[in-house]
Design a protein around this motif. Structure first.
Motif, mmCIF file in Angstrom:
data_model
loop_
_atom_site.group_PDB
_atom_site.id
_atom_site.type_symbol
_atom_site.label_atom_id
_atom_site.label_comp_id
_atom_site.label_asym_id
_atom_site.label_seq_id
_atom_site.Cartn_x
_atom_site.Cartn_y
_atom_site.Cartn_z
ATOM 1 N N MET A 230 7.013 4.763 4.202
ATOM 2 C CA MET A 230 5.729 4.676 3.518
ATOM 3 C C MET A 230 5.429 3.242 3.105
ATOM 4 O O MET A 230 4.304 2.755 3.265
ATOM 5 N N ALA A 234 2.382 0.588 3.973
ATOM 6 C CA ALA A 234 1.615 0.055 2.844
ATOM 7 C C ALA A 234 1.648 -1.466 2.830
ATOM 8 O O ALA A 234 0.629 -2.127 2.557
ATOM 9 N N ILE A 287 -4.348 0.848 0.737
ATOM 10 C CA ILE A 287 -3.304 1.747 0.235
ATOM 11 C C ILE A 287 -3.596 3.184 0.645
ATOM 12 O O ILE A 287 -2.695 3.940 1.033
ATOM 13 N N VAL A 288 -4.867 3.594 0.562
ATOM 14 C CA VAL A 288 -5.246 4.948 0.970
ATOM 15 C C VAL A 288 -4.989 5.155 2.465
ATOM 16 O O VAL A 288 -4.512 6.217 2.889
ATOM 17 N N ALA A 290 -2.710 3.694 4.276
ATOM 18 C CA ALA A 290 -1.267 3.854 4.449
ATOM 19 C C ALA A 290 -0.811 5.230 3.970
ATOM 20 O O ALA A 290 0.050 5.862 4.595
ATOM 21 N N ALA A 291 -1.382 5.693 2.861
ATOM 22 C CA ALA A 291 -0.975 6.988 2.313
ATOM 23 C C ALA A 291 -1.340 8.121 3.267
ATOM 24 O O ALA A 291 -0.534 9.028 3.525
ATOM 25 N N ILE A 292 -2.561 8.080 3.814
ATOM 26 C CA ILE A 292 -2.994 9.124 4.753
ATOM 27 C C ILE A 292 -2.097 9.124 5.982
ATOM 28 O O ILE A 292 -1.640 10.187 6.451
ATOM 29 N N SER A 294 0.943 8.057 6.246
ATOM 30 C CA SER A 294 2.296 8.494 5.889
ATOM 31 C C SER A 294 2.376 10.008 5.788
ATOM 32 O O SER A 294 3.300 10.643 6.299
ATOM 33 N N VAL A 295 1.377 10.601 5.120
ATOM 34 C CA VAL A 295 1.370 12.054 4.955
ATOM 35 C C VAL A 295 1.288 12.747 6.313
ATOM 36 O O VAL A 295 1.964 13.765 6.561
#
Length: 304
Positions: A230, A234, A287-288, A290-292, A294-295
């Motif tokens: 993650m 990011a 950041i969003v 990267a988060a999407i 990663s999920v």
């Protein structure tokens, strides 16, 4: 100890997929540059509207000699018609919308014309009698132009009712369409960034599947296993956002403030402070992203 391990894993992942990480940085940089440019352009439009709409006037041009408008069929505007127009502007239903009214005579209009068109050869052929007299109306609310226009348009003695705001609306329309184009390109690039970050995380996870399997056997939690992957995405996305902010700052500082600001000085432009104001917004988008990514990726590719 755990922090050192996580940092070590991040370094290993970035080294193994360096080209993909660089691609993520570049795509994120380009996409967020378009997002930032669209935000700054929309902010510039709003700023220009606030500045200009408060200054525009409604010009009511009265009939001059030789006018072919149906409302000027009787010839040049008469004193009685002027008085009727003035009375209409002072009527109770119109007065709240009007801030000031200034009457410009033919002689004053001719002097202004000569001042602006003195370098044109044909200006010498124009006389004061050819110029229309007019009422210049400053509105209390520029958005209420239509109220005044509906009352005065079509009255005898009135040749044309012109709102200066119309001159700016075409410019704002072009700028708004440019904003939409920037947003569209940014959307495509953001999608590409998500796919690249997903691919980077997937390749990194697949290349270390043996290590993650061993970590599961010794009881490591999902968060501890997935956190390095993650953070890799990011970090790459945040670096791209930082470069985008830097590019926007340089563009505004040197192209807008130093160059365009000296060429066209009557516009209040966005400045470097506005770029810094949207910087947290761009970082949040990175950041969003990267988060999407990663999920979408980690739940599948970190399983044993």
């Amino acid at each position: 100890m755990r922090l050192q391990f996580i940092l070590s894993e991040i370094g290993i992942g970035l080294r193994r997929n360096l080209s993909m990480a660089v691609s993520v940085i570049l795509v994120t940089f380009v996409s967020l540059t378009f997002v930032g440019a669209a935000a700054l352009l929309q902010q510039q439009i709003t700023q220009m509207k606030d500045d200009w709409y408060d200054k525009v006037e409604v010009s009511v041009f009265l009939c001059a000699q030789g006018s072919e408008e149906p409302t000027c069929a009787a010839g040049e505007v008469t004193e009685e018609q002027k008085a009727a127009i003035q009375a209409q502007l002072e009527a109770p239903e119109i007065e709240p919308f009007v801030q000031t009214v200034y009457f410009e005579t033919k002689e004053q209009a001719f002097a202004s014309f000569q001042e602006k068109m003195s370098d044109q050869w044909w200006a010498a052929e124009v006389t004061a009698e050819d110029m229309p007299s007019s009422y210049r109306i400053k509105l209390a609310d520029p958005e209420k132009y239509q109220v005044v226009a509906d009352v005065l348009t079509g009255r005898q003695g009135v040749e044309e009712v012109l709102d200066q705001r119309r001159l700016f609306d075409s410019l704002f329309l072009v700028l708004n369409r440019a904003t939409l184009v920037s947003i569209g390109i940014a959307g495509v690039m953001l999608l590409a960034a998500v796919l690249l970050i997903t691919t980077t995380i997937r390749l990194s996870a697949m290349s270390r599947r043996r290590e993650t399997g061993i970590m599961r056997l010794v009881g490591a939690s999902n968060l501890f296993i997935q956190l390095p992957f993650m953070l890799e995405g990011a970090i790459a996305a945040t670096v791209g956002a930082a470069i985008a902010v830097g590019a926007l700052w340089l563009g505004v500082r040197y192209l807008v403030t130093d160059w365009l600001g000296t060429q066209v000085q009557w516009i209040d432009y966005v400045d470097a402070a506005d770029v810094l104001a949207i910087a947290p917004f761009l970082a949040a988008i990175a950041i969003v992203l990267a988060a999407i990514s990663s999920v979408v990726t980690l739940s599948r590719y970190t399983k044993v």
